[in-house]
Design an enzyme around this catalytic site. Structure first.
Site, PDB file in Angstrom:
ATOM      1  CE  LYS A  52      -3.786  -2.401   2.298  1.00  0.00           C
ATOM      2  NZ  LYS A  52      -4.318  -2.627   3.585  1.00  0.00           N
ATOM      3  CD  GLN A  96      -3.136  -4.351   6.732  1.00  0.00           C
ATOM      4  OE1 GLN A  96      -3.482  -3.330   6.082  1.00  0.00           O
ATOM      5  NE2 GLN A  96      -3.833  -5.498   6.155  1.00  0.00           N
ATOM      6  CG  ASP A 119      -9.496  -0.041   5.668  1.00  0.00           C
ATOM      7  OD1 ASP A 119      -9.238  -0.411   4.639  1.00  0.00           O
ATOM      8  OD2 ASP A 119      -9.098  -0.147   6.592  1.00  0.00           O
TER       9      ASP A 119
END
Ligand code: GUN
Length: 284
Positions: A52, A96, A119
């Site tokens: 990422k 994460q 997200d």
């Protein structure tokens, strides 16, 4: 059988994102900034986080990874995230997953300010998505929709079966399929006869997290199959939730692992980060 490869989609998308990034820099006089919070050292998470970051930098974004040990107190991580929420130079924040067991997912979901929640896991986004209202969309399901659009896979009026009900993939995927006018069958670990359900699907989306769960007998002839699973085999290769060689003989189109869903997720994360950055600019 048509392979639904991400590359043609991400190549085009990345050019557009890099251009929009330059536009942002010329307006804001700074690059868009994504901060990834990593707790512990789950090997897959370490790799995903690195990927990422590399993609963010290659598009011209600024990127930071904040690492905490697996033993970190949830309150300590929460307080760091609160300060990121308040930092005007941070546009996107991503925690994460998976988190260590000491973290309660039902609490963590609320930590990131919705305007920075790239997200899109905050319940406000899931609620808006379920109601068909504009919102950030979780990256994996949004990436799957773009992949299907690129390959002109019809959805409206089709039967879509989703296997898995995680808040990251299964639930938002079902909401998107419903919004795209599919008839949705939503399966999970308590579904008694999974095969009888999946065999009805024109569009089968598997996000169960079980390697090789779906063999050829689960697939309707000429169905389109999307495999969200990613697992390391004993031979150190990557494989999905679907047994590719036999599924490929029955499906009309299918995503490979790797090279299908994964790169789309990263591309959509970058898009959400840029949207969050422009959102900040418009509200400042
Ligand atoms: N772990 C596996 N997939 C994801 C994702 O899309 N976002 C986050 N934050 N963690 C993940």
């Amino acid at each position: 059988m048509l392979e639904l490869l991400a590359k043609p989609v991400t190549q085009k998308k990345n050019e557009i994102l890099a251009k929009k990034c330059r536009e942002f820099i010329s307006r804001a006089h700074r690059p868009p900034q994504l901060t990834v919070v990593l707790v512990g050292e789950d090997p897959a998470s370490v790799i995903y986080t690195r990927k990422k970051g590399e993609m963010a930098v290659s598009l011209g974004f600024e990127h930071k990874t904040l690492c905490f040990p697996a033993t970190a107190a949830p309150e300590e991580v929460k307080s760091k995230i609160q300060s990121l929420n308040e930092d005007p130079l941070v546009d996107g924040i991503l925690i994460q997953r998976p988190l260590p067991k000491s973290f309660r997912e039902d609490e963590v979901l609320f930590w990131v300010d919705p305007s920075k929640d790239v997200d899109a896991f905050h319940p406000i986004h899931m609620g808006r998505l379920s109601l068909g209202l504009p919102c950030f969309v979780p990256c994996t399901p949004a990436g799957i929709m773009e992949l299907l659009k690129h390959y002109q896979i019809p959805i409206a009026g089709k039967t879509a079966c989703i296997v898995g009900r995680s808040s990251i993939v299964g639930r938002p995927m079902a909401a998107l399929m419903l919004a795209a006018n599919a008839t949705v069958i939503h399966c999970h670990s308590h579904t008694p006869d999974l095969r009888a359900m999946t065999r009805q699907a024109d569009l089968l989306i598997v996000a169960a997290g079980k390697r090789g769960l779906i063999d050829g007998s689960f697939i309707k002839k000429d169905a389109v199959v999307v495999d969200v699973g990613i697992h390391r085999t004993p031979e150190s290769k990557l494989a999905g939730d679907v047994l590719y060689p036999e599924a490929a003989k029955i499906a009309s189109a299918m995503t490979p692992v790797p090279g299908g869903v994964g790169p789309m997720t990263i591309a959509l994360l970058m898009e959400n980060t840029l949207s969050a950055a422009f959102g900040q600019l418009d509200h400042s």
